[in-house]
Scaffold this motif. Sequence first.
Motif, PDB file in Angstrom:
ATOM      1  N   LEU A  90       1.039  -0.789   0.369  1.00  0.00           N
ATOM      2  CA  LEU A  90      -0.374  -0.017   0.239  1.00  0.00           C
ATOM      3  C   LEU A  90       1.192   1.424  -0.416  1.00  0.00           C
ATOM      4  O   LEU A  90       1.415   1.281   1.147  1.00  0.00           O
ATOM      5  CB  LEU A  90      -0.618   0.319   1.707  1.00  0.00           C
ATOM      6  CG  LEU A  90      -1.510  -1.121   1.780  1.00  0.00           C
ATOM      7  CD1 LEU A  90      -2.671  -1.278   2.762  1.00  0.00           C
ATOM      8  CD2 LEU A  90      -2.929  -0.959   0.473  1.00  0.00           C
ATOM      9  N   ALA A  91       1.043   2.642  -0.682  1.00  0.00           N
ATOM     10  CA  ALA A  91       2.013   2.881  -0.936  1.00  0.00           C
ATOM     11  C   ALA A  91       1.508   4.486  -0.572  1.00  0.00           C
ATOM     12  O   ALA A  91       0.216   4.845  -0.830  1.00  0.00           O
ATOM     13  CB  ALA A  91       2.090   3.654  -2.690  1.00  0.00           C
ATOM     14  N   SER A  92       2.919   4.504   0.134  1.00  0.00           N
ATOM     15  CA  SER A  92       2.071   5.821   0.833  1.00  0.00           C
ATOM     16  C   SER A  92       2.215   7.391  -0.214  1.00  0.00           C
ATOM     17  O   SER A  92       1.335   8.567   0.057  1.00  0.00           O
ATOM     18  CB  SER A  92       3.078   6.766   1.911  1.00  0.00           C
ATOM     19  OG  SER A  92       4.254   6.346   1.259  1.00  0.00           O
ATOM     20  N   GLU A  93       3.014   6.852  -0.746  1.00  0.00           N
ATOM     21  CA  GLU A  93       3.376   8.133  -2.071  1.00  0.00           C
ATOM     22  C   GLU A  93       3.345   7.267  -3.144  1.00  0.00           C
ATOM     23  O   GLU A  93       4.402   6.621  -3.964  1.00  0.00           O
ATOM     24  CB  GLU A  93       4.136   8.798  -2.109  1.00  0.00           C
ATOM     25  CG  GLU A  93       4.425   9.826  -1.364  1.00  0.00           C
ATOM     26  CD  GLU A  93       5.920  10.478  -0.973  1.00  0.00           C
ATOM     27  OE1 GLU A  93       5.204  11.627  -1.510  1.00  0.00           O
ATOM     28  OE2 GLU A  93       6.718  10.108  -0.157  1.00  0.00           O
ATOM     29  N   PRO A  94       2.379   7.502  -4.668  1.00  0.00           N
ATOM     30  CA  PRO A  94       1.908   6.941  -5.532  1.00  0.00           C
ATOM     31  C   PRO A  94       3.419   6.235  -6.832  1.00  0.00           C
ATOM     32  O   PRO A  94       3.632   5.568  -7.170  1.00  0.00           O
ATOM     33  CB  PRO A  94       1.007   6.318  -6.575  1.00  0.00           C
ATOM     34  CG  PRO A  94      -0.113   7.301  -5.595  1.00  0.00           C
ATOM     35  CD  PRO A  94       1.139   8.230  -4.317  1.00  0.00           C
ATOM     36  N   PRO A 142      -9.272  -4.933   2.573  1.00  0.00           N
ATOM     37  CA  PRO A 142      -9.654  -4.089   3.041  1.00  0.00           C
ATOM     38  C   PRO A 142      -8.862  -3.610   4.192  1.00  0.00           C
ATOM     39  O   PRO A 142      -9.886  -2.598   5.073  1.00  0.00           O
ATOM     40  CB  PRO A 142     -10.795  -4.969   4.090  1.00  0.00           C
ATOM     41  CG  PRO A 142     -10.484  -6.573   3.416  1.00  0.00           C
ATOM     42  CD  PRO A 142      -8.855  -6.598   1.952  1.00  0.00           C
ATOM     43  N   HIS A 143      -7.594  -4.139   4.961  1.00  0.00           N
ATOM     44  CA  HIS A 143      -7.005  -2.860   5.695  1.00  0.00           C
ATOM     45  C   HIS A 143      -5.727  -2.680   5.536  1.00  0.00           C
ATOM     46  O   HIS A 143      -5.197  -3.696   4.564  1.00  0.00           O
ATOM     47  CB  HIS A 143      -6.751  -4.016   7.362  1.00  0.00           C
ATOM     48  CG  HIS A 143      -6.190  -5.409   6.736  1.00  0.00           C
ATOM     49  ND1 HIS A 143      -5.268  -5.668   7.530  1.00  0.00           N
ATOM     50  CD2 HIS A 143      -7.198  -6.878   6.857  1.00  0.00           C
ATOM     51  CE1 HIS A 143      -5.256  -7.469   6.418  1.00  0.00           C
ATOM     52  NE2 HIS A 143      -6.238  -7.898   7.014  1.00  0.00           N
ATOM     53  N   GLY A 144      -4.766  -2.373   6.046  1.00  0.00           N
ATOM     54  CA  GLY A 144      -3.721  -2.132   6.170  1.00  0.00           C
ATOM     55  C   GLY A 144      -2.594  -2.915   6.194  1.00  0.00           C
ATOM     56  O   GLY A 144      -2.828  -3.529   6.962  1.00  0.00           O
ATOM     57  N   PHE A 145      -1.701  -3.116   6.043  1.00  0.00           N
ATOM     58  CA  PHE A 145      -0.013  -4.182   6.624  1.00  0.00           C
ATOM     59  C   PHE A 145       1.288  -2.850   7.081  1.00  0.00           C
ATOM     60  O   PHE A 145       0.943  -2.023   6.267  1.00  0.00           O
ATOM     61  CB  PHE A 145       0.119  -5.489   6.310  1.00  0.00           C
ATOM     62  CG  PHE A 145       0.405  -4.720   4.405  1.00  0.00           C
ATOM     63  CD1 PHE A 145       0.888  -5.273   4.474  1.00  0.00           C
ATOM     64  CD2 PHE A 145      -1.717  -4.803   3.706  1.00  0.00           C
ATOM     65  CE1 PHE A 145       1.248  -4.380   2.652  1.00  0.00           C
ATOM     66  CE2 PHE A 145      -1.403  -4.622   2.471  1.00  0.00           C
ATOM     67  CZ  PHE A 145       0.101  -4.674   1.818  1.00  0.00           C
ATOM     68  N   ALA A 152       2.132  -2.005  -9.622  1.00  0.00           N
ATOM     69  CA  ALA A 152       0.844  -1.299 -10.051  1.00  0.00           C
ATOM     70  C   ALA A 152      -0.347  -1.406  -9.282  1.00  0.00           C
ATOM     71  O   ALA A 152      -0.796  -2.339  -8.645  1.00  0.00           O
ATOM     72  CB  ALA A 152       1.169  -1.595 -11.766  1.00  0.00           C
ATOM     73  N   ALA A 153      -1.428  -0.381  -8.888  1.00  0.00           N
ATOM     74  CA  ALA A 153      -2.127  -0.817  -8.129  1.00  0.00           C
ATOM     75  C   ALA A 153      -3.036  -1.320  -9.091  1.00  0.00           C
ATOM     76  O   ALA A 153      -3.220  -1.105 -10.452  1.00  0.00           O
ATOM     77  CB  ALA A 153      -2.654   1.248  -8.586  1.00  0.00           C
ATOM     78  N   VAL A 157     -18.992  10.095  -2.689  1.00  0.00           N
ATOM     79  CA  VAL A 157     -18.277   8.816  -2.954  1.00  0.00           C
ATOM     80  C   VAL A 157     -16.925   9.413  -3.922  1.00  0.00           C
ATOM     81  O   VAL A 157     -16.940  10.496  -5.248  1.00  0.00           O
ATOM     82  CB  VAL A 157     -18.789   8.287  -3.880  1.00  0.00           C
ATOM     83  CG1 VAL A 157     -17.933   6.694  -4.877  1.00  0.00           C
ATOM     84  CG2 VAL A 157     -20.408   7.914  -3.710  1.00  0.00           C
ATOM     85  N   ARG A 158     -15.774   9.120  -3.615  1.00  0.00           N
ATOM     86  CA  ARG A 158     -14.473   9.420  -4.180  1.00  0.00           C
ATOM     87  C   ARG A 158     -13.340   8.278  -4.145  1.00  0.00           C
ATOM     88  O   ARG A 158     -13.806   7.067  -3.373  1.00  0.00           O
ATOM     89  CB  ARG A 158     -13.706  10.142  -3.142  1.00  0.00           C
ATOM     90  CG  ARG A 158     -13.901  11.665  -2.946  1.00  0.00           C
ATOM     91  CD  ARG A 158     -13.933  12.057  -2.303  1.00  0.00           C
ATOM     92  NE  ARG A 158     -14.162  14.274  -2.816  1.00  0.00           N
ATOM     93  CZ  ARG A 158     -14.028  15.020  -1.551  1.00  0.00           C
ATOM     94  NH1 ARG A 158     -12.792  15.183  -1.084  1.00  0.00           N
ATOM     95  NH2 ARG A 158     -14.256  16.218  -1.977  1.00  0.00           N
ATOM     96  N   SER A 159     -13.327   7.791  -5.097  1.00  0.00           N
ATOM     97  CA  SER A 159     -12.312   6.857  -5.577  1.00  0.00           C
ATOM     98  C   SER A 159     -10.275   6.643  -5.446  1.00  0.00           C
ATOM     99  O   SER A 159     -10.289   8.249  -5.762  1.00  0.00           O
ATOM    100  CB  SER A 159     -12.190   6.385  -6.762  1.00  0.00           C
ATOM    101  OG  SER A 159     -11.948   5.398  -6.889  1.00  0.00           O
ATOM    102  N   ARG A 160      -9.908   5.536  -5.337  1.00  0.00           N
ATOM    103  CA  ARG A 160      -8.536   6.097  -5.151  1.00  0.00           C
ATOM    104  C   ARG A 160      -7.703   4.762  -5.438  1.00  0.00           C
ATOM    105  O   ARG A 160      -8.505   3.838  -4.508  1.00  0.00           O
ATOM    106  CB  ARG A 160      -7.758   6.969  -3.782  1.00  0.00           C
ATOM    107  CG  ARG A 160      -8.015   6.192  -2.206  1.00  0.00           C
ATOM    108  CD  ARG A 160      -7.556   7.205  -1.423  1.00  0.00           C
ATOM    109  NE  ARG A 160      -6.199   6.539  -1.265  1.00  0.00           N
ATOM    110  CZ  ARG A 160      -5.221   6.601  -0.521  1.00  0.00           C
ATOM    111  NH1 ARG A 160      -5.162   7.934   0.338  1.00  0.00           N
ATOM    112  NH2 ARG A 160      -3.901   6.105  -0.662  1.00  0.00           N
ATOM    113  N   ASP A 161      -6.320   5.052  -5.692  1.00  0.00           N
ATOM    114  CA  ASP A 161      -5.662   3.845  -5.638  1.00  0.00           C
ATOM    115  C   ASP A 161      -5.883   2.834  -4.950  1.00  0.00           C
ATOM    116  O   ASP A 161      -5.917   3.637  -3.582  1.00  0.00           O
ATOM    117  CB  ASP A 161      -4.512   3.999  -6.484  1.00  0.00           C
ATOM    118  CG  ASP A 161      -3.553   4.237  -5.440  1.00  0.00           C
ATOM    119  OD1 ASP A 161      -4.304   6.353  -5.377  1.00  0.00           O
ATOM    120  OD2 ASP A 161      -2.356   4.532  -4.791  1.00  0.00           O
TER     121      ASP A 161
END
Length: 410
Positions: free
Chosen positions: A116-120, A407-410, A129-130, A292-296
Amino acid sequence: MTTELRVLSRADWDAWLSCVEVAFGGVPISPEGREMYAALAEPDRCLGHWDGPDCVGTAGAYSFRVAVPGGRVVPAAGISMVTVAPTHRRQGLLTAMMRRQLDGIRSAGEPLAVLLASEPAIYGRFGYAAATSETNLRIDTSRVRIAAPEGTDGVRLRRVPPADALDACEAVYGRLAASRPGTPLRQPGWERVPVSDPESARKGGSPLQCVLAERDGEVTGYVTYHLHPSWDDSGPRGTVAVRDLMGLDPASYAALWRFLSGIDLTSVVECRNRPADDAVLRLVSDVRRCEVRSRDGLYVRLVELGQALEARGYRTPVDVVLEVEDTFCPWNAGRWRLTADAEGAATCRRTNEDPELALSVNELAAAYLGGVSLTMLAAAGLVRELRAGALAVASLALSSDTQPWCPHGF
């Protein structure tokens, strides 16, 4: 400047985690957070750059299993805590860690790496790649109603302390995880993460709350959330901040959303990181008032291309020759023939046949979980069709009925 890159030892842990802390803004990690990170860490999969006694770069990995299309599960390295100290930027530290890390993942026999990228913008040059997206919602519950499919009124809702509900919530998560590409099947210890509730992470909200949905005495869903009370001159304007919500059937799922939208003294339900095809988008009476907003979301790296493509299922039969570019992991570069039968069983082997699609490993990674189509990537000029018709067939075969989601970070 000379630094030493080495595998972490337990004695290095505090200095290593402090480097992570500084790189992500310098806000101290709570004692509960430090304890949890220490419990989950795999030191032999953590790398540190050392400048004398100082840790100036970090990169960790967790041993995961990730759901992929076809209801299958693939070993994957979950990359995390990748940092370089501000004093040591642009000196090749990150590239050295990525090189060492991907070589180690390949040696361990894991075909995938995910992060999970802090800066894509950082990770594309290393072949990531996302591959999933996440949807964020801010629902105005004073003006939006939740539809109630058949059976919703028969769902019992029960408030339970989060720690007491852990086993029940994990059982629901486990039943759903393999059906959604991109979802990690949680390893021992990770079940604590969803109920971790340090005060520093509440952002002024209440302690974590949990409500279970039950049908016929069986737990069929759950939601965890924080309450953020607020008032203005016209009255209460509280917010419900959802952390996790899952349901095994439409009635249980709708019952949980209806509960959230009706909590006293609140007028907003906020949810971060929902799947792109979340059913709630069809349950709400007015989607325009849901912001509704979408992101990588999850980024994927094919470490062993052939093994990775053979490990997943395919929606339709396919037989295509791919010309793949991979400068950072050159063992993936070249021509590969991908075939899959009507049952989704696949082979992906080296070939000298004429290529039919040309693309980089980044595009294959983006399409791997089935949420990004090769057709869209071709429209962006990132995939070239070398034989008429090959693009449509391959794009359909790689797609997924269910949008991938982490569904969750790591």
